[in-house]
Design a protein around this motif. Structure first.
Motif, short mmCIF file in Angstrom:
data_model
loop_
_atom_site.label_atom_id
_atom_site.label_comp_id
_atom_site.label_asym_id
_atom_site.label_seq_id
_atom_site.Cartn_x
_atom_site.Cartn_y
_atom_site.Cartn_z
N LEU A 84 0.81 -1.21 0.00
CA LEU A 84 0.00 0.00 0.00
C LEU A 84 0.85 1.27 0.00
O LEU A 84 0.31 2.36 -0.06
CB LEU A 84 -0.93 -0.02 1.21
CG LEU A 84 -2.29 0.64 1.04
CD1 LEU A 84 -3.06 0.04 -0.10
CD2 LEU A 84 -3.08 0.53 2.33
N CYS A 104 -7.94 -1.80 -3.86
CA CYS A 104 -7.09 -2.90 -4.34
C CYS A 104 -7.75 -4.28 -4.20
O CYS A 104 -7.06 -5.30 -4.22
CB CYS A 104 -5.73 -2.92 -3.66
SG CYS A 104 -4.78 -1.44 -3.91
N THR A 163 -3.68 1.11 -6.26
CA THR A 163 -2.58 1.74 -5.53
C THR A 163 -2.25 3.09 -6.13
O THR A 163 -1.70 3.96 -5.46
CB THR A 163 -1.34 0.83 -5.61
OG1 THR A 163 -1.69 -0.43 -5.07
CG2 THR A 163 -0.19 1.40 -4.82
#
Ligand SMILES: Cc1ncc(C[n+]2csc(CCOP(=O)(O)OP(=O)(O)O)c2C)c(N)n1
Ligand SMILES: [Mg+2]
Lengths: 291, 305
Positions: free
Chosen positions: A49, A111, A119
């Motif tokens: 992330l 995601c 992302t």
């Protein structure tokens, strides 16, 4: 992809012409505390992330949206926000969620199959005004927008958040030289100067990267250096710009800001914490917020 | 084509205040004067900075404008390839990238200036469309088509002094449609861009030597390819000949062969393209084409060997 919000960000409608919102640094701090925890929560379902870079630019992104971008009577902002360091998207998504532009259910699906937030930000989704993720593109888009605004006589400001590693891209310097030469004035860039890129410290990898602000000034921009984790300082730097030329705020930050084991540790450029690390991070953030 | 381009751009810009041009220190010369005088704010020179040129055009398009980016073909698409891919194609913006000197036009400038694989590279990009007009008349129509087009476009042009080939064409120019520019039966020649002149010389030679009327088509729209129209052509003629100033990899010839297979075509199909090579060979444009095997006599000999 088409969506009604393509190319604009919806704010809470305000009466009258577009106006700058009031700025409250205390509320900003509370929001950033909430958003760091929210980003950590999402990270429990996503492995890459890019938390480090999101945490380093969180106060910057929050301050631009809540503190300086104008709100129009119709609920649209005349101003534009581009996250040129697209991998910091979680900072932008968290702010957009706080503003009600991204619903919590959608944020939870970041995601994930069935979700639509990746992302990296995708142009056309509500709140997203440029597709980024490849470093070194956002500044040119911003300058192009501003050039068009000049031609069409539209009063709009374009905010761009960039990373320091991104400033190593040659494409950035093409535009750096160009923007003031073209007379572009309404671009305000903020560089998230965390002194880290993927593989380590920028000051070690490329010592000649520094001094940064002098280089930017030499290319014809107004440049100021501030503490990038101080919403007040970021706000004041933008509001206090001299004008007449584009502004670049060089914001000193800490990559992974707010979680001790993440701060200045390259691995947290992209890693997500495991359950124990997650709990520790929440505890640290809560403790710091109470103090 | 350069002059036609700038003359037409002036007309287009007059009709549509959203049209503008961004150049990278290369400009369509004298004929741009009128445009620059009347629309100075809609002419931008970014200097020798092609990534900035494409990025700026994208930003302008995001504000509702219809920019044309303009420079030598190789520099217009290869240097800023990722800006073309991400800023223009991924975001699907109405920007026309004008490449002058497509193919081997810049003969004596050497390989750095030859765009011999541009169609293949641009064809691979989702959302991208490609136009390669064959003469000044088609160039004029193509520029209008670009200004109307809602997405990214690569406009491949030649340089200067191209002859008019389509004054008596039986069909009009229409974006996305294979265009018959000379009627015939039995045999047809397909081409696009400057080398269409050679394709027409080839039709004349075949008619002289073999008799009959040979048809010719301008496949000005390379993407989206007119699959229906081309399938009909493959079914209608006994012999289909492609002459293209483009690499054998990923050009019209290869795509037409795939289409022939898919549509179960029974015709004879000859495709003549540039070799997949950087030939270090100097001389005129025609000399270079010949070095690649493209010359009416050479083509005729191969077809009727
Ligand atoms: C053109 C390009 N090259 C490489 C990458 C891969 N990449 C993602 S982030 C990053 C560097 C991270 O450092 P920095 O740009 O300073 O971002 P931050 O420290 O704010 O996370 C790299 C190399 C990329 N996204 N784009
Ligand atoms: Mg960094």
């Amino acid at each position: 992809m088409t969506s009604p919000a393509r190319g604009t960000t919806r704010f809470t409608p305000s009466p009258g012409p577009a106006t700058k919102p009031p700025f409250d640094p205390v509320q900003a701090r509370t929001r950033c505390w909430r958003m760091r925890k929210r980003i950590l929560q999402v990270s429990q379902k996503v492995s890459a992330l890019h938390i480090g870079g999101a945490f380093s630019c969180l106060e910057i992104v929050d301050t631009i949206y809540h503190g300086v971008m104008r709100r129009g009577a119709d609920g649209n902002s005349p101003d534009t926000f581009i996250l040129s360091k697209g991998h910091g998207s979680m900072a932008q998504y968290a702010v957009l969620e706080e503003m009600g532009i991204i619903p919590p259910e959608e944020m939870d699906l970041t995601c994930q199959p069935g979700g639509r937030r990746a992302t990296h930000p995708d142009y056309g989704l509500p709140g997203i005004e440029a597709s980024t993720g490849s470093l070194g593109h956002g500044l040119a888009l911003a300058v192009g927008m501003s050039l068009a605004d000049g031609i069409q006589q539209h009063d709009r400001l374009v905010y761009v958040v960039m990373s320091d590693g991104e400033l190593e891209e040659g494409s950035v310097w093409e535009v750096m030289m160009l923007a003031p030469s073209l007379g572009v004035k309404n671009v305000i860039a903020v560089v998230d100067l965390n002194d880290f890129q993927s593989l380590g410290r920028t000051s070690k990898i490329l010592p000649n990267f520094y001094p940064v602000a002098e280089k930017i000034r030499a290319f014809g921009w107004e440049a100021v250096e501030v503490d990038g984790h101080s919403p007040q300082a970021v706000h004041d730097a933008i509001v206090g710009r001299k004008g007449g030329r584009p502004l670049m705020v060089v914001a000193r930050t800490i990559k992974g800001k707010g979680v001790s084991y993440m701060e200045n540790v390259p691995m947290w450029h992209y890693r997500s914490p495991n359950p124990q690390e997650y709990q520790q991070a929440l505890d640290e953030l809560d403790r710091a917020h109470r103090e | 084509m350069r002059d036609t381009f700038s003359r037409t751009l002036y007309q287009v810009a007059k009709a549509d205040p959203k049209v503008c041009i961004v150049v990278a220190d290369i400009s369509p010369a004298g004929s741009m004067q009128q445009y620059r005088e009347e629309f100075p704010e809609r002419f931008t020179n970014v200097g020798v900075a092609e990534q900035a040129m494409i990025g700026l055009c994208a930003g302008m398009a995001m504000r509702g404008m219809k920019p044309f980016a303009y420079t030598i073909a190789t520099f217009a698409i290869y240097r800023p390839f990722e800006q073309v891919r991400v800023d223009l194609c991924y975001q699907n913006l109405p920007v026309t990238v004008v490449g002058i000197g497509g193919g081997l036009t810049y003969s004596v400038l050497g390989g750095t200036h030859h765009a011999q694989e541009d169609i293949a590279v641009m064809s691979a990009l989702p959302n991208m469309s490609i136009l390669a007009p064959c003469d000044p008349l088609e160039t004029e129509a193509a520029v209008w088509a670009c200004a109307r087009h809602p997405g990214p476009m690569y406009l491949r042009l030649g340089k200067a002094g191209e002859p008019v080939l389509t004054a008596n064409a039986p069909e009009p120019f229409e974006f996305g449609r294979a265009r018959c520019i000379k009627r015939g039966a039995g045999t047809c020649v397909l081409s696009f861009g400057l080398v269409t002149k050679m394709a027409l010389e080839l039709t004349a030679k075949i008619e002289r030597e073999q008799g009959g009327q040979v048809a010719a088509y301008s496949i000005h729209t390379l993407k989206p390819l007119d699959r229906e129209g081309l399938s009909r052509i493959l079914a209608q003629y006994d012999r289909v000949i492609v002459v293209e100033e483009h690499s054998v990899v990923g050009g019209l010839g290869q795509q037409l062969k795939a289409l022939a297979f898919e549509s179960g075509a029974r015709c004879r199909l000859h495709a003549f393209s540039l070799r997949d090579e950087f030939i270090h060979c100097y001389g005129s444009h025609d000399d270079l084409l010949k070095a690649h095997g493209l010359h009416p006599d050479l083509l005729y000999a191969k077809i009727f060997a």
